[in-house]
Design an enzyme around this catalytic site. Sequence first.
Site, PDB file in Angstrom:
ATOM      1  N   ALA A 223      -7.949   4.186   5.523  1.00  0.00           N
ATOM      2  CA  ALA A 223      -8.450   5.393   5.782  1.00  0.00           C
ATOM      3  C   ALA A 223      -7.460   6.511   6.132  1.00  0.00           C
ATOM      4  O   ALA A 223      -7.715   7.568   6.213  1.00  0.00           O
ATOM      5  CB  ALA A 223      -9.349   5.250   7.069  1.00  0.00           C
ATOM      6  N   GLY A 225      -4.912   7.191   3.989  1.00  0.00           N
ATOM      7  CA  GLY A 225      -4.542   7.713   2.765  1.00  0.00           C
ATOM      8  C   GLY A 225      -3.628   6.669   1.714  1.00  0.00           C
ATOM      9  O   GLY A 225      -3.616   5.573   2.090  1.00  0.00           O
ATOM     10  N   GLY A 251      -9.284  -1.246  -3.264  1.00  0.00           N
ATOM     11  CA  GLY A 251      -7.676  -1.236  -3.564  1.00  0.00           C
ATOM     12  C   GLY A 251      -7.485  -1.526  -5.236  1.00  0.00           C
ATOM     13  O   GLY A 251      -6.703  -0.984  -5.832  1.00  0.00           O
ATOM     14  N   ASP A 252      -8.492  -2.435  -5.647  1.00  0.00           N
ATOM     15  CA  ASP A 252      -8.169  -2.729  -7.124  1.00  0.00           C
ATOM     16  C   ASP A 252      -8.643  -1.392  -7.905  1.00  0.00           C
ATOM     17  O   ASP A 252      -7.827  -1.292  -9.005  1.00  0.00           O
ATOM     18  CB  ASP A 252      -8.998  -3.967  -7.372  1.00  0.00           C
ATOM     19  CG  ASP A 252      -8.651  -5.020  -6.541  1.00  0.00           C
ATOM     20  OD1 ASP A 252      -7.625  -5.215  -6.281  1.00  0.00           O
ATOM     21  OD2 ASP A 252      -9.686  -5.974  -6.187  1.00  0.00           O
TER      22      ASP A 252
END
Length: 315
Positions: A223, A225, A251-252
């Site tokens: 969260a 960044g 994330g992928d």
Amino acid sequence: MILTVTPNPSLDRTYEVPALERGEVNRATGERVDPGGKGVNVSRAVAAAGRRTVAVLPLGGAPGAVVAELLYAQGIEVAPVAVAGATRSNIALAEADGVLTKINAPGPQLTVAEQELLLETVHRQSRGADWIACCGSLPRGLAPSWYAELVERAHIAGVRIALDTSGPALAAALRERPDVVKPNAEELAEAVGCRLTTVGDAVKAAEELRGMGARTVLASLGADGQVLVDEHGTWFGTARVDVVRSNVGAGDSSLAGFLIAGGRGPEALASALAHGAAAVQTPGSVMPTPGDLDPAAVTVTATVPVDRALKEPVT
């Protein structure tokens, strides 16, 4: 074209339950089946963006056949490597309050011959690729040095390679200087052996990771960044998120956005942030399409707020 490598893919079954009651019969209110694995998710995100991708992955047994069918249905080219063991099946229990309980199987053990065939398949499929994205944990049978060998072979072939893994596999691969590594905050802290309590701590850790061999570090801080550090400079970015629905595969999706945008500089960081933010606002492991992106919600700056405390520190 973005080629992805997932050494330990999975068939993921998600069951929705009102509340998980241990020791009792829990009746699902919904279920879904998805192809799983970090590299697989990168391919799914690239395909959702309307770009070409080829997924290289070892597949075996009935679960492996289903994974291939699901990927083909999403417009993803599959380069399967047949293995004797069955592809692992994972289970996720999603409660109504947002709590997610996962049970991940270990997966098959690859023989020496299967390991070499996997490397050869990556080499053959990488001709014409803009990037190779190698993601996730290694299955049983593969030594931590396996990713290092893959990076070495990719560079000999003249292909850029992005790596998203952790622990000994990441440490070994750094010696071959991967073009991009994408740790999250926990993986970044583990790799350099430090605490992360501020954005400045994350930047310093990313610089240390570059000193260990990474050419570019794209570090996700959840969260808080993302941080991008390469030979040309350092950038920090954030993206506004209105409603978090699921962080599975976020994330992928972010790595896919980074590579789609060229894999370098603040523009690629902005793309990574936009894709990651869109992913957490979609249900389950659904990958965002271009229509889901909100570039206006993204802020990228070269003036890094080094003293900003992390909302999710790693101590």
